[in-house]
Scaffold this motif. Sequence first.
Motif, PDB file in Angstrom:
ATOM      1  N   THR A  38      -6.858 -26.340  20.583  1.00  0.00           N
ATOM      2  CA  THR A  38      -7.867 -25.322  20.912  1.00  0.00           C
ATOM      3  C   THR A  38      -8.009 -25.185  22.419  1.00  0.00           C
ATOM      4  O   THR A  38      -8.054 -24.074  22.957  1.00  0.00           O
ATOM      5  N   TYR A  92      -4.453 -23.729  23.759  1.00  0.00           N
ATOM      6  CA  TYR A  92      -3.940 -22.452  23.242  1.00  0.00           C
ATOM      7  C   TYR A  92      -4.985 -21.585  22.557  1.00  0.00           C
ATOM      8  O   TYR A  92      -4.655 -20.487  22.088  1.00  0.00           O
ATOM      9  N   GLY A  93      -6.205 -22.078  22.461  1.00  0.00           N
ATOM     10  CA  GLY A  93      -7.274 -21.267  21.885  1.00  0.00           C
ATOM     11  C   GLY A  93      -7.255 -21.168  20.373  1.00  0.00           C
ATOM     12  O   GLY A  93      -8.021 -20.388  19.798  1.00  0.00           O
ATOM     13  N   THR A  98      -7.720 -22.437  16.363  1.00  0.00           N
ATOM     14  CA  THR A  98      -8.695 -23.236  15.617  1.00  0.00           C
ATOM     15  C   THR A  98      -8.188 -23.460  14.198  1.00  0.00           C
ATOM     16  O   THR A  98      -7.312 -22.731  13.705  1.00  0.00           O
ATOM     17  N   ASP A 122      -6.113 -17.695  15.797  1.00  0.00           N
ATOM     18  CA  ASP A 122      -5.971 -17.638  17.249  1.00  0.00           C
ATOM     19  C   ASP A 122      -7.336 -17.462  17.904  1.00  0.00           C
ATOM     20  O   ASP A 122      -8.383 -17.502  17.231  1.00  0.00           O
ATOM     21  N   GLU A 123      -7.328 -17.284  19.221  1.00  0.00           N
ATOM     22  CA  GLU A 123      -8.594 -17.218  19.971  1.00  0.00           C
ATOM     23  C   GLU A 123      -9.436 -16.014  19.580  1.00  0.00           C
ATOM     24  O   GLU A 123     -10.640 -15.968  19.860  1.00  0.00           O
ATOM     25  N   ASN A 124      -8.820 -15.024  18.917  1.00  0.00           N
ATOM     26  CA  ASN A 124      -9.564 -13.837  18.467  1.00  0.00           C
ATOM     27  C   ASN A 124      -9.843 -13.881  16.967  1.00  0.00           C
ATOM     28  O   ASN A 124     -10.128 -12.848  16.355  1.00  0.00           O
ATOM     29  N   LYS A 139      -5.044 -23.903  31.538  1.00  0.00           N
ATOM     30  CA  LYS A 139      -4.758 -22.873  30.541  1.00  0.00           C
ATOM     31  C   LYS A 139      -3.593 -21.967  30.961  1.00  0.00           C
ATOM     32  O   LYS A 139      -2.835 -21.485  30.110  1.00  0.00           O
TER      33      LYS A 139
END
Length: 704
Positions: free
Chosen positions: A397, A400-401, A403, A424-426, A660
């Motif tokens: 996380t 690379y964001g 979860t 992903d992060e979105n 990052k």
Amino acid sequence: MKRILAYSCLFCITFILSCKNQNTDMNENPLLTAFNTPHHTPPFNNIKVEDYMPAFKTALQEAKEEIAQIINNSEKATFANTILAMEFAGEKLSAISSIFFNINHAETNDEIQAIAREVSPMLTEYSNDIWLSEALFEKVKAVYNNRNEESLNDEQSKLLEDTYKAFTRKGALLSGEKKERYRVISTELSKLTLQFGENVLAETNAFKLHVTNEEDLSGLPSAIKDAAAQLAKAEEKEGWIFTLQYPSYVPFMKYADNRELRKEMFMAHSTRANHNDKRDNKEIVKSIVNLRLEKARLLGFDSHAQYVLEERMAQTPEKVNNFLQELLDASLPFAQDEVKEVKDYALAHGLEDELQRWDFAYYSEKVKSEKFSFTEEMTKPYFQLEKVEKGVFDLATTLYGITFKENKDIPVYHPEVKAYEVFDENDKYLAVLYVDFFPRAGKQGGAWMTNYGEQYKTTEGVDVRPFVSLVCNFSRPTEDAPSLLTYNEVRTFLHEFGHGLHGMLSETTFKSLSGTNVYRDFVELPSQILENWGIEKEWLKSVGKHYKTGETIPDELVDKIMASANFQSGYQSVRQLSFGMNDMAWHSLNDKFDGSVVDFEEQSMAPTELFPSVEGSCFSSAFSHIFAGGYAAGYYGYKWAEVLDADAFSLFKEKGIFDKETAKSFRDNILSKGGTKHPMDLYVAFRGQEPTNEALLKRSGLVK
């Protein structure tokens, strides 16, 4: 370790039967109907052993018909109607094969093994029918020769080039008797490699050390004794049972004071498949290396190693051997000093004869304990599996964001397996991740990552996401404690998860080029680089929490982990190099071998030898990586990738281990790209330069 499935198919491709949710007759074969599951994952809960063979036969027939349609197409051969059509041919067969052979590695039984022996030659025949088809090759060759007439992008060009080269490397240029001999060799190799792995698993499961006298447990930590007692209880026996599974075998060799029992365990482990009985692998080894040599010769190569390395970063056996020798020259003096230190300690502490192999781990642990006031057992209370798992997920996380969310509605193949959805992060769905942590009789030893489905894009542009599986053999929970990992098991988790990231973060068009479908000496980079966080204080303190008190792992203990990180690094390097040299020796043969497997092995590993030989032991007879897996003429790749990962991580060290931007560059240039470009091009795009040995030798403390 990245596990390559032991079957031959057109490409390593995923099958999604249908995106429609529909009700099916319960009598229908679940492998041949729509996967009405979350994300169309395999319906493990509905699959029975008796479903596999009918499914294979149906899918094989469909795959053959799909290939026939390509061959019989009267239109001019193009990238779309030939190369792309081949890419999508046999999807159903590939999906069934992926499910079946992964289960054969992780949850096998006699019935599954019998099916594997029957179906493997069928799959090899299908594969040969493709690669040896003159009509199909003519179409591929036409597309390849006219490639400038089509406006192909880089990835399409790479797929075309790989497909053409695959035909030439799999016998398409052969004719007559040579082509038929190639078929026979391929089929025989598929049988032999399967039998090799079955024998090693059977030998591993066959041995159990049953201890009934508690005095024989002297030196063993309580957690190890508890696990052995639990195993004995499960088998309705008194006392304690120890096995050759790593969570049992390794600590026994490290801590058991009883030298005779250590020897018994060592001999059981080192003589697997070397008892001149029905499970003996020595004749299988000879047959495999001779058939591989013959196949290479048919294809115009001097050796199997030369054949394999044409498609590797290292390129030639000479370059690999020079690479191994350079590292050996750097490592051996340190290894010799380290072994002498242990010998001197052992003699000073009661050993009355020569230090033997079954003594080394035991006395090494005592030297390590005295030198650093540290043993791995001290860390175990802080590395509860569930908390380590969360810490590894949190690292992904941070970098690379992404979860992870467990979904218990996704079917699994064993009650101990967990399935996670990855986002992903979105919050966009990325993958399904299966984790399978504990040893079982039906599971092969070691740890590996594999796929139940590759990432790719459909012809309509839909991004099909992968199903990734991490399979390990960690210490089981006991009646008194949860699963507590050794520090090395934490590093193993990071390693396999790194492979998993390579699969989960893939962003390619074609499944043949996605994820871990890269050169074998490059595939270990994403896994080995992630291990580096395991020797960083900031990450260790974030993951290390006492399983009872929740206390963060103390700075003093982390300092000891880091201080001891290079303990016997010379010995460990030489040990790994010995495996690579053994592999290269077997696969650099250019004459038929009919000698003694044991004698050949001893000669091949002589430059790395640090101990007296042990009569009856044989490493090659259980060397599954090269005789039952995909690492033949490729085991050096672990050390090769160490050079890459040490050099690559030095950039993280320079910019910040949680930086990052650096992580994004690694993701964009390496993890997401799969095999769409040459590995060195990908590496240079990330690092800005080609790697050198310097960072590895410095990290390992092998520079005087």
